[in-house]
Design a protein around this motif. Structure first.
Motif, PDB file in Angstrom:
ATOM      1  N   PHE A   1       0.821  -1.208   0.000  1.00 36.75           N
ATOM      2  CA  PHE A   1       0.000   0.000   0.000  1.00 36.75           C
ATOM      3  C   PHE A   1       0.854   1.256   0.000  1.00 36.75           C
ATOM      4  CE2 PHE A   1      -3.103  -2.863   2.186  1.00 36.75           C
ATOM      5  CZ  PHE A   1      -4.139  -2.742   1.279  1.00 36.75           C
ATOM      6  N   LEU A   2       0.340   2.280  -0.640  1.00 39.05           N
ATOM      7  CA  LEU A   2       0.914   3.619  -0.590  1.00 39.05           C
ATOM      8  C   LEU A   2      -0.240   4.574  -0.332  1.00 39.05           C
ATOM      9  CD1 LEU A   2       3.450   5.394  -0.972  1.00 39.05           C
ATOM     10  CD2 LEU A   2       2.857   5.535  -3.403  1.00 39.05           C
ATOM     11  N   LEU A   3      -0.112   5.387   0.721  1.00 37.18           N
ATOM     12  CA  LEU A   3      -1.194   6.292   1.109  1.00 37.18           C
ATOM     13  C   LEU A   3      -0.825   7.746   0.895  1.00 37.18           C
ATOM     14  CD1 LEU A   3      -2.176   4.763   4.582  1.00 37.18           C
ATOM     15  CD2 LEU A   3      -3.182   4.263   2.354  1.00 37.18           C
ATOM     16  N   SER A   4      -1.797   8.511   0.412  1.00 36.92           N
ATOM     17  CA  SER A   4      -1.725   9.965   0.458  1.00 36.92           C
ATOM     18  C   SER A   4      -2.921  10.399   1.296  1.00 36.92           C
ATOM     19  CB  SER A   4      -1.769  10.562  -0.946  1.00 36.92           C
ATOM     20  OG  SER A   4      -3.057  10.398  -1.522  1.00 36.92           O
ATOM     21  N   GLU A   5      -3.194  11.680   1.361  1.00 37.05           N
ATOM     22  CA  GLU A   5      -4.290  12.147   2.210  1.00 37.05           C
ATOM     23  C   GLU A   5      -5.641  11.558   1.794  1.00 37.05           C
ATOM     24  OE1 GLU A   5      -6.320  16.238   3.877  1.00 37.05           O
ATOM     25  OE2 GLU A   5      -4.491  16.370   2.699  1.00 37.05           O
TER      26      GLU A   5
ATOM     27  N   VAL B   1      -3.231   3.615  -2.852  1.00 31.89           N
ATOM     28  CA  VAL B   1      -2.804   2.840  -4.007  1.00 31.89           C
ATOM     29  C   VAL B   1      -2.329   1.486  -3.488  1.00 31.89           C
ATOM     30  CG1 VAL B   1      -1.203   2.702  -5.967  1.00 31.89           C
ATOM     31  CG2 VAL B   1      -2.130   4.922  -5.269  1.00 31.89           C
ATOM     32  N   SER B   2      -2.754   0.431  -4.180  1.00 31.92           N
ATOM     33  CA  SER B   2      -2.432  -0.939  -3.786  1.00 31.92           C
ATOM     34  C   SER B   2      -1.762  -1.632  -4.958  1.00 31.92           C
ATOM     35  CB  SER B   2      -3.737  -1.656  -3.410  1.00 31.92           C
ATOM     36  OG  SER B   2      -3.553  -3.039  -3.320  1.00 31.92           O
ATOM     37  N   PHE B   3      -0.561  -2.146  -4.729  1.00 33.87           N
ATOM     38  CA  PHE B   3       0.166  -2.923  -5.733  1.00 33.87           C
ATOM     39  C   PHE B   3      -0.057  -4.391  -5.366  1.00 33.87           C
ATOM     40  CE2 PHE B   3       2.177   1.201  -5.225  1.00 33.87           C
ATOM     41  CZ  PHE B   3       2.235   1.649  -6.530  1.00 33.87           C
ATOM     42  N   ILE B   4      -1.159  -4.957  -5.850  1.00 29.32           N
ATOM     43  CA  ILE B   4      -1.643  -6.259  -5.400  1.00 29.32           C
ATOM     44  C   ILE B   4      -1.011  -7.403  -6.182  1.00 29.32           C
ATOM     45  CG2 ILE B   4      -3.680  -6.191  -6.894  1.00 29.32           C
ATOM     46  CD1 ILE B   4      -5.212  -7.533  -4.533  1.00 29.32           C
ATOM     47  N   GLU B   5      -0.783  -8.516  -5.480  1.00 26.13           N
ATOM     48  CA  GLU B   5      -0.191  -9.718  -6.066  1.00 26.13           C
ATOM     49  C   GLU B   5      -1.062 -10.912  -5.676  1.00 26.13           C
ATOM     50  OE1 GLU B   5       3.895  -9.940  -4.736  1.00 26.13           O
ATOM     51  OE2 GLU B   5       4.195  -7.793  -5.083  1.00 26.13           O
TER      52      GLU B   5
ATOM     53  N   PRO C   1       2.208   3.609   7.387  1.00 27.44           N
ATOM     54  CA  PRO C   1       3.364   4.519   7.312  1.00 27.44           C
ATOM     55  C   PRO C   1       3.505   5.331   8.593  1.00 27.44           C
ATOM     56  CG  PRO C   1       1.535   5.384   6.042  1.00 27.44           C
ATOM     57  CD  PRO C   1       1.120   4.023   6.503  1.00 27.44           C
ATOM     58  N   ASN C   2       4.716   5.788   8.825  1.00 24.88           N
ATOM     59  CA  ASN C   2       4.990   6.698   9.931  1.00 24.88           C
ATOM     60  C   ASN C   2       4.521   8.094   9.549  1.00 24.88           C
ATOM     61  OD1 ASN C   2       6.400   4.686  11.514  1.00 24.88           O
ATOM     62  ND2 ASN C   2       8.022   4.850   9.972  1.00 24.88           N
ATOM     63  N   PRO C   3       4.355   8.992  10.531  1.00 24.38           N
ATOM     64  CA  PRO C   3       3.904  10.354  10.211  1.00 24.38           C
ATOM     65  C   PRO C   3       4.780  11.075   9.184  1.00 24.38           C
ATOM     66  CG  PRO C   3       3.718   9.972  12.554  1.00 24.38           C
ATOM     67  CD  PRO C   3       4.443   8.775  11.968  1.00 24.38           C
ATOM     68  N   ASP C   4       6.068  10.715   9.097  1.00 22.50           N
ATOM     69  CA  ASP C   4       6.949  11.392   8.144  1.00 22.50           C
ATOM     70  C   ASP C   4       6.866  10.790   6.738  1.00 22.50           C
ATOM     71  OD1 ASP C   4       8.330   9.007   8.420  1.00 22.50           O
ATOM     72  OD2 ASP C   4      10.211   9.937   9.065  1.00 22.50           O
ATOM     73  N   GLY C   5       5.988   9.773   6.558  1.00 21.02           N
ATOM     74  CA  GLY C   5       5.807   9.182   5.235  1.00 21.02           C
ATOM     75  C   GLY C   5       6.668   7.962   4.985  1.00 21.02           C
ATOM     76  N   THR C   6       7.528   7.607   5.919  1.00 24.17           N
ATOM     77  CA  THR C   6       8.330   6.400   5.748  1.00 24.17           C
ATOM     78  C   THR C   6       7.500   5.182   6.148  1.00 24.17           C
ATOM     79  OG1 THR C   6       9.277   6.578   7.969  1.00 24.17           O
ATOM     80  CG2 THR C   6      10.517   7.597   6.149  1.00 24.17           C
ATOM     81  N   TYR C   7       7.814   4.048   5.565  1.00 24.40           N
ATOM     82  CA  TYR C   7       7.108   2.803   5.853  1.00 24.40           C
ATOM     83  C   TYR C   7       8.033   1.873   6.617  1.00 24.40           C
ATOM     84  CZ  TYR C   7       3.220   4.086   2.866  1.00 24.40           C
ATOM     85  OH  TYR C   7       2.118   4.710   2.346  1.00 24.40           O
ATOM     86  N   PRO C   8       7.463   0.944   7.392  1.00 23.65           N
ATOM     87  CA  PRO C   8       8.331  -0.024   8.083  1.00 23.65           C
ATOM     88  C   PRO C   8       9.248  -0.724   7.080  1.00 23.65           C
ATOM     89  CG  PRO C   8       6.046  -0.267   8.791  1.00 23.65           C
ATOM     90  CD  PRO C   8       6.052   0.686   7.631  1.00 23.65           C
TER      91      PRO C   8
END
Length: 170
Positions: free
Chosen positions: A62-66, A70-74, A156-163
């Motif tokens: 997943f990638l989130l904006s406000e 968006v999901s890059f599904i497999e 995601p973290n508040p700064d936009g980074t993901y684990p």
């Protein structure tokens, strides 16, 4: 099959401008992403995998904006994504493989390069014999997917980074 960034951005732009934003119902949003975001560019393979249909082995990145998810599904060969519906709108862009895709009771054979539009609350799902990859665009965020992200620690973290790593085997 490769889709250019401009093609995907044009689709997102058309999708977001397809209705009056003033008519949107109150929704859960990841507003914290926009207030503290420091990261704006991502590599898909670096986004953590989130299982979404565990018994079928279906995962996504997943990638989130406000306002957009968006999901890059497999989907692995033989997987079935159960028929479901949700409040958010969805556009699915098939990038690899094929799927017998059902939308509102009609089954359509989709293959790489095909695009499906799922209006709000229209039942849809599918089965793939070959396995498939797709890009799903949701507006607003799909709440059930946000819950899966919380469950698996892939928000995601508040700064936009993901684990950097999640808790499933790749």
């Amino acid at each position: 099959m490769f889709f250019g960034l401009k093609f995907i951005l044009d689709l997102i732009y058309l999708f977001m401008n397809s209705r009056d934003i003033g008519d949107m119902r109150p929704m859960k949003r990841a507003r914290h992403l926009m207030t503290e975001r420091k990261k704006f560019v991502y590599t898909i393979k670096d986004l953590p995998l989130t299982p979404i249909v565990e018994d079928q082995g279906i995962c996504t990145r997943f990638l989130l904006s406000e306002n957009i998810m968006v999901s890059f599904i497999e989907n692995p060969p033989g997987a079935t994504f159960p028929i479901h519906q949700h409040e958010c709108e969805q556009i699915m862009i098939m990038t690899e493989g094929s799927e017998a895709h059902e939308v509102n009771g009609e089954i359509i054979m989709m293959k790489a390069g095909d695009v499906a539009v799922h209006p709000s609350n229209v039942p849809h799902g599918g089965k793939t014999e070959t396995g498939m990859k797709a890009i799903d665009i949701f507006a607003p965020h799909r709440d059930a997917h946000l819950e899966k992200m919380k469950q698996y620690g892939t928000m995601p973290n508040p700064d936009g980074t993901y684990p950097a790593k999640n808790n499933i085997e790749e």
